[in-house]
Design a protein around this motif. Structure first.
Motif, short mmCIF file in Angstrom:
data_model
loop_
_atom_site.label_atom_id
_atom_site.label_comp_id
_atom_site.label_asym_id
_atom_site.label_seq_id
_atom_site.Cartn_x
_atom_site.Cartn_y
_atom_site.Cartn_z
N GLN A 8 43.12 -51.15 -12.53
CA GLN A 8 42.56 -49.73 -12.38
C GLN A 8 41.68 -49.86 -11.23
N GLU A 9 41.02 -51.25 -10.94
CA GLU A 9 40.04 -51.25 -9.95
C GLU A 9 40.71 -51.96 -8.59
N ASP A 10 42.00 -52.04 -8.58
CA ASP A 10 42.59 -52.46 -7.33
C ASP A 10 42.99 -51.02 -6.48
N TRP A 11 42.08 -50.51 -6.04
CA TRP A 11 42.54 -49.24 -5.20
C TRP A 11 43.02 -49.42 -4.04
N ARG A 12 42.80 -50.61 -3.27
CA ARG A 12 43.72 -50.65 -2.17
C ARG A 12 45.28 -50.77 -2.65
N GLY A 13 45.43 -51.63 -3.80
CA GLY A 13 46.90 -51.83 -4.21
C GLY A 13 47.41 -50.35 -4.67
N ARG A 14 46.65 -49.66 -5.33
CA ARG A 14 47.01 -48.48 -5.79
C ARG A 14 47.37 -47.56 -4.80
N LEU A 15 46.68 -47.54 -3.80
CA LEU A 15 46.96 -46.50 -2.55
C LEU A 15 48.35 -47.17 -1.69
N ALA A 16 48.33 -48.49 -1.38
CA ALA A 16 49.67 -49.21 -1.23
C ALA A 16 50.82 -48.46 -2.13
N ALA A 17 50.80 -48.80 -3.30
CA ALA A 17 51.73 -48.35 -4.19
C ALA A 17 52.23 -46.99 -4.27
N TRP A 18 51.26 -46.16 -3.84
CA TRP A 18 51.49 -44.82 -3.67
C TRP A 18 52.52 -44.59 -2.67
N SER A 19 52.01 -45.05 -1.39
CA SER A 19 52.66 -44.87 -0.18
C SER A 19 54.00 -45.49 -0.28
N MET A 20 54.25 -46.80 -0.88
CA MET A 20 55.54 -47.51 -0.88
C MET A 20 56.61 -46.43 -1.84
N ALA A 21 56.26 -46.23 -2.93
CA ALA A 21 56.89 -45.47 -3.87
C ALA A 21 57.06 -44.05 -3.45
N CYS A 22 56.48 -43.50 -3.01
CA CYS A 22 56.85 -42.06 -2.11
C CYS A 22 58.00 -42.04 -1.23
N ALA A 23 57.58 -43.07 -0.54
CA ALA A 23 58.61 -43.27 0.78
C ALA A 23 60.02 -43.76 0.19
N THR A 24 59.96 -44.69 -0.77
CA THR A 24 61.02 -45.05 -1.40
C THR A 24 61.89 -43.94 -2.15
N GLY A 25 61.04 -43.10 -3.02
CA GLY A 25 61.65 -41.87 -3.52
C GLY A 25 62.42 -41.06 -2.56
N TYR A 26 62.03 -40.99 -1.42
CA TYR A 26 62.51 -40.11 -0.40
C TYR A 26 63.89 -40.83 0.15
N LEU A 27 63.58 -41.94 0.45
CA LEU A 27 64.87 -42.56 1.00
C LEU A 27 65.96 -42.65 -0.03
N ASP A 28 65.77 -42.98 -1.03
CA ASP A 28 66.64 -43.18 -1.96
C ASP A 28 67.64 -41.95 -2.51
N ALA A 29 66.84 -40.79 -2.11
CA ALA A 29 67.57 -39.64 -2.59
C ALA A 29 67.58 -38.67 -1.23
N ALA A 30 67.85 -39.26 0.20
CA ALA A 30 67.67 -38.66 1.12
C ALA A 30 68.86 -37.61 1.50
N GLY A 31 70.25 -37.68 0.78
CA GLY A 31 71.18 -36.69 0.80
C GLY A 31 70.66 -35.45 0.19
N LEU A 32 70.23 -35.75 -1.28
CA LEU A 32 69.62 -34.52 -1.99
C LEU A 32 68.57 -33.90 -1.34
N HIS A 33 67.49 -34.47 -0.68
CA HIS A 33 66.36 -34.00 -0.16
C HIS A 33 66.88 -33.04 1.28
N HIS A 34 67.89 -33.77 2.01
CA HIS A 34 68.35 -32.93 3.15
C HIS A 34 69.07 -31.61 2.66
N LEU A 35 70.09 -31.82 1.62
CA LEU A 35 70.54 -30.78 0.98
C LEU A 35 69.84 -29.58 0.59
N ALA A 36 68.87 -29.82 -0.16
CA ALA A 36 67.92 -29.01 -0.81
C ALA A 36 66.96 -28.34 -0.03
#
Length: 204
Positions: free
Chosen positions: A88-116
């Motif tokens: 909870q107190e690792d704000w830098r880590g939490r922000l880094a995790a947000w950016s990495m997870a969001c980017a990974t989510g888009y990259l993993d489903a790039a085909g669906l995102h492009h379609l939709a």
């Protein structure tokens, strides 16, 4: 002893049927495109009668809208899991995790995102200024500011700015296609997120 009664097959819950229809439609849409896919092909792929489709959706466009919502919710689920995996107190880590997870989510489903969202875009562009991903990032930024982890005058504005920067980068054609390219891309996204909040990025 009386014979055991023959058990009747249990009917699947409506939400499971709906999910199966969406999964079949997603597969067909990606293979053939929305226009060339028929509702009968979707129901055959889901293993249900054609009439079942209309218990859940009014049209293929309705399915596509549901796929958009499922895509965004899936990305958010990954973000939440990644952020909550940090202290909870690792704000830098939490922000880094947000950016990495969001980017990974888009990259993993790039085909669906492009379609939709690209080949058949929504009627409005509101999703780029307000959606559940931006809302979650805004809440994270506000919470971190409240704990003096960083200084943000307007968390909502900053969330829109950062989300759209990430969104633009991960949706470039051909980006992150090899493992090394993806790793480099994710490191760069994380570094820019951290630097935007005045935090050390770990990259010189």
């Amino acid at each position: 002893m009386p014979a055991d009664p023959v058990s009747k097959p249990r009917t699947k819950p409506p939400e499971e049927r709906r999910d199966e229809l969406m999964t079949a439609a997603e597969r067909l849409f990606l293979q053939k495109g929305v226009e060339l896919t028929t509702i009968e092909e979707i129901t055959t792929g889901a293993g249900v009668a054609k009439g079942t489709f209309y218990l859940h959706f009014s049209s293929k466009a309705d399915v596509l809208q549901a796929l958009r919502a499922r895509f965004v919710q899936g990305v958010l689920d990954g973000i939440v899991a990644a952020v909550e995996g940090r202290r909870q107190e690792d704000w830098r880590g939490r922000l880094a995790a947000w950016s990495m997870a969001c980017a990974t989510g888009y990259l993993d489903a790039a085909g669906l995102h492009h379609l939709a969202f690209v080949t058949a875009p929504p009627a409005t562009r509101e999703g780029l200024s307000r959606n559940i991903l931006i809302d979650h990032l805004s809440e994270l930024l506000a919470a971190g500011a409240g704990e003096n982890a960083w200084s943000v005058g307007d968390p909502g504005f900053t969330a829109v700015f950062l989300f759209n920067a990430l969104h633009g980068v991960v949706n470039q054609p051909g980006i992150g296609e090899t493992p090394s390219d993806r790793a480099e891309l994710l490191r760069a996204i994380e570094a820019h997120f951290l630097r935007s909040l005045g935090l050390p990025s770990g990259i010189d």
